[in-house]
Write a protein that holds these residues in place. Structure first.
Motif, PDB file in Angstrom:
ATOM      1  N   THR A 146       0.873  -1.177   0.000  1.00 30.49           N
ATOM      2  CA  THR A 146       0.000   0.000   0.000  1.00 30.49           C
ATOM      3  C   THR A 146       0.913   1.229   0.000  1.00 30.49           C
ATOM      4  O   THR A 146       2.100   1.129   0.363  1.00 30.49           O
ATOM      5  CB  THR A 146      -0.873   0.046   1.264  1.00 30.49           C
ATOM      6  N   PRO A 147       0.352   2.409  -0.346  1.00 39.61           N
ATOM      7  CA  PRO A 147       1.185   3.623  -0.292  1.00 39.61           C
ATOM      8  C   PRO A 147       1.787   3.826   1.105  1.00 39.61           C
ATOM      9  O   PRO A 147       2.935   4.272   1.235  1.00 39.61           O
ATOM     10  CB  PRO A 147       0.201   4.733  -0.650  1.00 39.61           C
ATOM     11  N   LYS A 148       1.017   3.470   2.145  1.00 42.43           N
ATOM     12  CA  LYS A 148       1.506   3.655   3.514  1.00 42.43           C
ATOM     13  C   LYS A 148       2.717   2.736   3.766  1.00 42.43           C
ATOM     14  O   LYS A 148       3.734   3.153   4.325  1.00 42.43           O
ATOM     15  CB  LYS A 148       0.365   3.340   4.489  1.00 42.43           C
ATOM     16  N   GLU A 149       2.575   1.486   3.324  1.00 41.55           N
ATOM     17  CA  GLU A 149       3.700   0.545   3.499  1.00 41.55           C
ATOM     18  C   GLU A 149       4.917   0.999   2.691  1.00 41.55           C
ATOM     19  O   GLU A 149       6.063   0.891   3.138  1.00 41.55           O
ATOM     20  CB  GLU A 149       3.284  -0.867   3.047  1.00 41.55           C
ATOM     21  N   ALA A 150       4.642   1.518   1.488  1.00 44.80           N
ATOM     22  CA  ALA A 150       5.740   1.997   0.639  1.00 44.80           C
ATOM     23  C   ALA A 150       6.464   3.151   1.337  1.00 44.80           C
ATOM     24  O   ALA A 150       7.702   3.216   1.347  1.00 44.80           O
ATOM     25  CB  ALA A 150       5.203   2.442  -0.719  1.00 44.80           C
ATOM     26  N   HIS A 151       5.676   4.028   1.937  1.00 41.72           N
ATOM     27  CA  HIS A 151       6.256   5.183   2.624  1.00 41.72           C
ATOM     28  C   HIS A 151       7.086   4.744   3.825  1.00 41.72           C
ATOM     29  O   HIS A 151       8.164   5.300   4.107  1.00 41.72           O
ATOM     30  CB  HIS A 151       5.133   6.134   3.061  1.00 41.72           C
ATOM     31  N   GLU A 152       6.607   3.735   4.504  1.00 40.01           N
ATOM     32  CA  GLU A 152       7.337   3.209   5.668  1.00 40.01           C
ATOM     33  C   GLU A 152       8.731   2.723   5.238  1.00 40.01           C
ATOM     34  O   GLU A 152       9.736   2.981   5.904  1.00 40.01           O
ATOM     35  CB  GLU A 152       6.486   2.069   6.272  1.00 40.01           C
ATOM     36  N   GLY A 195      -0.288   2.579  -5.062  1.00 38.29           N
ATOM     37  CA  GLY A 195       0.272   1.310  -4.604  1.00 38.29           C
ATOM     38  C   GLY A 195       1.662   1.099  -5.174  1.00 38.29           C
ATOM     39  O   GLY A 195       2.160   1.925  -5.952  1.00 38.29           O
ATOM     40  N   ALA A 196       2.273  -0.016  -4.773  1.00 39.22           N
ATOM     41  CA  ALA A 196       3.642  -0.294  -5.227  1.00 39.22           C
ATOM     42  C   ALA A 196       3.882  -1.795  -5.230  1.00 39.22           C
ATOM     43  O   ALA A 196       3.110  -2.569  -4.653  1.00 39.22           O
ATOM     44  CB  ALA A 196       4.644   0.392  -4.294  1.00 39.22           C
ATOM     45  N   VAL A 197       4.951  -2.184  -5.914  1.00 36.30           N
ATOM     46  CA  VAL A 197       5.413  -3.578  -5.873  1.00 36.30           C
ATOM     47  C   VAL A 197       6.810  -3.571  -5.266  1.00 36.30           C
ATOM     48  O   VAL A 197       7.682  -2.804  -5.707  1.00 36.30           O
ATOM     49  CB  VAL A 197       5.465  -4.187  -7.287  1.00 36.30           C
TER      50      VAL A 197
END
Ligand SMILES: Cc1cc2nc3c(=O)[nH]c(=O)nc-3n(C[C@H](O)[C@H](O)[C@H](O)COP(=O)(O)OP(=O)(O)OC[C@H]3O[C@@H](n4cnc5c(N)ncnc54)[C@H](O)[C@@H]3O)c2cc1C
Length: 808
Positions: free
Chosen positions: A120-126, A138-140
């Motif tokens: 998720t964008p939040k996880e990517a930001h983390e 989103g991201a991979v």
């Protein structure tokens, strides 16, 4: 300097050094690399050194995976530090469409064992605090990514090769190449001459010039490419200190940028829309370790997006901007392999991602040179995928398009416009007037579908604006009769007293009697498919072999290599010297019968018959066969008769409401018969038993055809895979290819192609699964755009399972 060597590799960039290393690793040690300056003196020295495994083509991804995994080996073996930083990486999406695309890439990687997953964008930001999560959907995450030192890596390959016995001559420029009568080469340098059995063009920025030394115009062009490096950034330093690791790589597709940590700052590069070719006609020999002028304005639009997506950059000072050239082929993939029509002249150039692909290119090429086969399915990077149409001008148009779209989505129904139309057939404008939407294949415009006025392709991952119309085209064939143009197939005339004997040992099928046709698989020594053709024996006229259009040069290279030297066989690729039309459907015979006095009844002209006949006033070759699986005819003619025949057939068909259909409807129709197609179901990865072609493999025939021993072994062992057809519980999208197939929740196979079978009204996926599970009826599912959808095995063709209609 040595006077003789088995191989001379021309060019000491990362690719040449990898080729040299792999040759020595596999036992060819009498090999030499010749470099006009120092190692890395082309595009290699100023590369950003990034590398990753993920690629839209799983076969290329495999070679990228190999490349990345090789780095530790060459560092250890050579003792040369390569500055390896395995940071991991992420691909970011700002739109839903982009995220759909990423899901499809992720799914493709699944059966290769790629350990990537969605964020998720939040996880990517983390994981990457420099990004603004509000800018992304989103991201991979890809654990196998990183960067390295281009200089150290190239030297590690070179040192490893030297350790194995190779010689490297620096400041030695190859000035000419002259072939000797025995096929060996005079490699003429400014320091003297070497006689070499093989030469390899790893000329990078000068690959065109090294091609021209032997009269070749390779489709390769250099483009300027810029990246910037920032001053130290407090955000980067803080991340390193608190997390104890480096920031990871990012590709921000919608910003068209990539970035990674560089010391205590960041590196950001872009593939800008306003791109610029470098030295489009000739590469100056005196170009070396200099950079090109920076042009920040050209990349400003992309940087603005980048700085918005990664706000920390706004406060960062820019330390330097690098602008350097590197090379591309028209589709961005390398040009690797033996060059058709030349003995022992090998290409390993246009490698645009030398640090992701260089190892794989070296491996494939060394295998090819030593064992006669690359050992992988490398068609996506095979130099033979381009024919004569890939001129300097075509290459220029396509490379600029490819560069500027490097991070753009290419939808499955999207045809790219640059360099088109180039090759057209005589009925092109008639088809266009009838609404044809064209795709280009091997340079030729081929109708995909016939759009009603005002309707055009809306590019999408899902069913789109063509869906209803393509459905109507397919149903028209099944209900009455349809006409399509078939000129895009490759056609080869094989003649001469030795023709039959030659074809008999080249192809696996029994030779047809005069006036008959057969399907004709072609194998490599290892029993894997290297072609699938229709073979027609025209009696006095010799043989006509019909195959995949995109593989014309690929197959001609194979044919010519295996042609008898005594002149008893003549072979010609007819290309557009013979063009085609095909009619199919239950009324096809009624239409054709109006145009000839010859009896077309099944008794007089049965399935798989071929005959020369006049249709109206035009001479043609007519075969009773159809890839639609229906009653149908393929009609071949000289181009000057095509307009006349087209009008004649359309007029004769009017009373049966004849409809034009294109390649998309053809795909829907052939899926209903579970017919495979070249480059999808049939590739050098699969044996004929696996691919369901064993009934065309006559192991009992007298001729000792290529691959016979291997195919016997495949029969005994049963091979490993089976091609199967599945019906998918699809919603608004159909498979494209390379999606994973699951059995009871575990990935067990992959889709080769599919689509919506309009006449049958179901979504079809064709793919390979292990033979042990191939006949299990329940428990299947297929991943499509991030969703795992239920599937069921379709053991019989959906249309005309007994073949009664086709033969009747
Ligand atoms: C700014 C920039 C950033 C990049 N970033 C990345 C990245 O992050 N990751 C990545 O994977 N790739 C990157 N690349 C691309 C990468 O640099 C190329 O893929 C790679 O360098 C190709 O290597 P090569 O060996 O094919 O060609 P080259 O490096 O051009 O090498 C060709 C060599 O052949 C020699 N030569 C040519 N003709 C002769 C002759 N007649 N006689 C003797 N010697 C000859 C030349 O002197 C030269 O050394 C980047 C490129 C640029 C410009």
């Amino acid at each position: 300097m040595k006077s003789h060597a088995r191989v001379v590799v021309i060019g000491g960039g990362v690719v040449g050094c990898s080729v040299l290393y792999h040759l020595t690793k596999f036992g060819w040690t009498d090999v030499v690399l010749v470099e006009r300056s120092e190692l890395t003196s082309g595009s290699t020295w100023h590369a950003a050194g990034g590398m990753h495994t993920i690629n839209g083509d799983p076969n290329v991804a495999k070679l990228q995976k190999y490349t990345v995994e090789l780095y530790k080996e060459i560092q250890d073996y050579s003792g040369q530090d390569i500055g390896l930083h395995m940071t991991s990486g992420m691909m970011l999406a700002s739109t839903k469409d982009r995220f759909d695309w990423m899901k499809s890439i992720l799914a493709k990687g699944r059966y290769m064992g790629l350990d990537a997953h969605l964020l998720t964008p939040k996880e990517a930001h983390e994981l990457m605090p420099l990004l603004d999560p509000d800018q992304f959907v989103g991201a991979v995450f890809d654990p196998v990514e990183g960067h390295l030192d281009p200089y150290g890596t190239t030297h590690a390959y070179a040192k490893s090769a030297k350790k194995n016995g190779a010689d490297i001559y620096l400041h030695t420029k190859v000035e000419d190449l002259v072939q000797r009568e025995d096929g060996s080469w005079r490699v003429i340098t400014n320091k003297g001459e070497i006689i070499a059995e093989h030469v390899v063009n790893c000329g990078g920025l000068w690959a065109r010039e090294v091609g021209r030394m032997v009269g070749l115009e390779l489709p390769v062009l250099a483009m300027e490419h810029m990246y910037l490096i920032t001053e130290d950034m407090p955000e980067v330093i803080e991340f390193n200190q608190t997390r104890g690791k480096e920031l990871m790589h990012c590709v921000d597709f919608d910003g068209e940028i990539y970035l990674r940590q560089e010391r205590n700052g960041m590196l950001m590069g872009t593939y800008e829309k306003a791109c610029r070719p470098w030295s489009p006609l000739n590469t100056p020999w005196d170009f070396g370790h200099e950079l090109l002028d920076e042009d920040i304005e050209r990349i400003t639009p992309e940087l603005e997006v980048g700085f918005r997506h990664f706000p920390a950059f706004n406060k960062a000072g820019i330390k330097k901007i690098i602008n350097g050239p590197f090379t591309f082929s028209p589709d961005g993939n390398p040009l690797v392999g033996p060059v058709r029509g030349m003995t022992n002249y090998w290409s390993a150039c246009a490698v645009m991602a030398g640090f992701s692909q260089g190892g794989g290119v070296g491996l494939a090429l060394a295998n090819w040179m030593i064992h006669g086969d690359p050992g992988f399915d490398v068609f996506a990077m095979d130099v033979s995928r381009y024919g004569d149409f890939a001129t300097l001008g075509y290459t220029n148009a396509k490379v600029r398009e490819n560069y500027s779209r490097r991070f753009s989505i290419r939808y499955p129904n999207e045809e790219l416009p640059a360099g088109r139309p180039l090759l057209t057939t005589p009925i092109y404008d008639k088809l266009k007037a009838a609404g044809a939407v064209f795709g280009a294949s091997y340079g030729l415009e081929a109708p995909l579908w016939f759009a009603p006025e005002g309707v055009e392709d809306q590019f999408s991952w899902r069913r789109s604006t063509d869906f209803e119309t393509v459905g109507a085209e397919a149903r028209a064939v099944r209900d009455s009769v349809g006409l399509m143009e078939t000129s895009g197939f490759a056609k080869y005339a094989v003649k001469g007293e030795g023709a039959e004997a030659w074809l008999d040992q080249l192809l696996t099928c029994r030779m047809p009697a005069a006036g008959r046709m057969t399907l004709a698989p072609m194998l490599k020594d290892d029993g894997k498919l290297i072609g699938d053709f229709t073979l027609a024996k025209l009696g006095e006229g010799g043989f006509l072999l019909i195959g995949s259009g995109i593989a014309e040069d690929y197959h001609m290279r194979w044919f010519e290599t295996h042609l008898p030297k005594d002149g008893s066989v003549t072979l010609e690729a007819l290309n557009l010297g013979l063009v085609g039309l095909a009619i199919a459907g239950p009324k096809a015979r009624d239409v054709l019968q109006k145009l000839t006095h010859q009896d077309l009844s099944t008794a007089a002209f049965p399935f798989m018959t071929v005959r020369k006949m006049d249709l109206g006033m035009a001479p043609a070759i007519v075969g009773r066969v159809s890839y639609t699986g229906d009653l149908g005819y393929e009609i071949w003619m000289k181009p000057q008769y095509q307009r006349y025949l087209y009008d004649l057939i359309m007029e004769a068909g009017a009373e049966f409401d004849i409809k034009l259909f294109g390649l998309r409807a053809l795909n829907a129709l052939r899926l209903e018969k579970s017919y495979g197609s070249w480059s999808r179901e049939y590739r050098p990865l699969y044996g004929p038993l696996e691919a369901g072609l064993e009934r065309f493999v006559a192991v009992g025939k007298g001729a000792d055809f290529i691959g016979k021993a291997a195919v016997k072994a495949e029969r005994e062992s049963g091979g490993e895979l089976r091609l199967r057809t599945f019906i998918l519980e699809a919603k608004d999208a159909d498979v494209i290819g390379d999606e994973p197939i699951y059995l009871d929740g575990a990935v067990r196979g992959w889709v080769t192609s599919g689509g919506y079978a309009h006449a049958a009204g179901v979504s079809v996926a064709v793919g390979y699964v292990p033979k042990e599970i191939a006949d299990i009826e329940a428990g299947w599912s297929i991943e499509l755009l991030g969703e795992v959808l239920a599937a069921r095995l379709q053991p019989e063709p959906l249309f005309d399972a007994t073949g009664a209609k086709m033969r009747g």
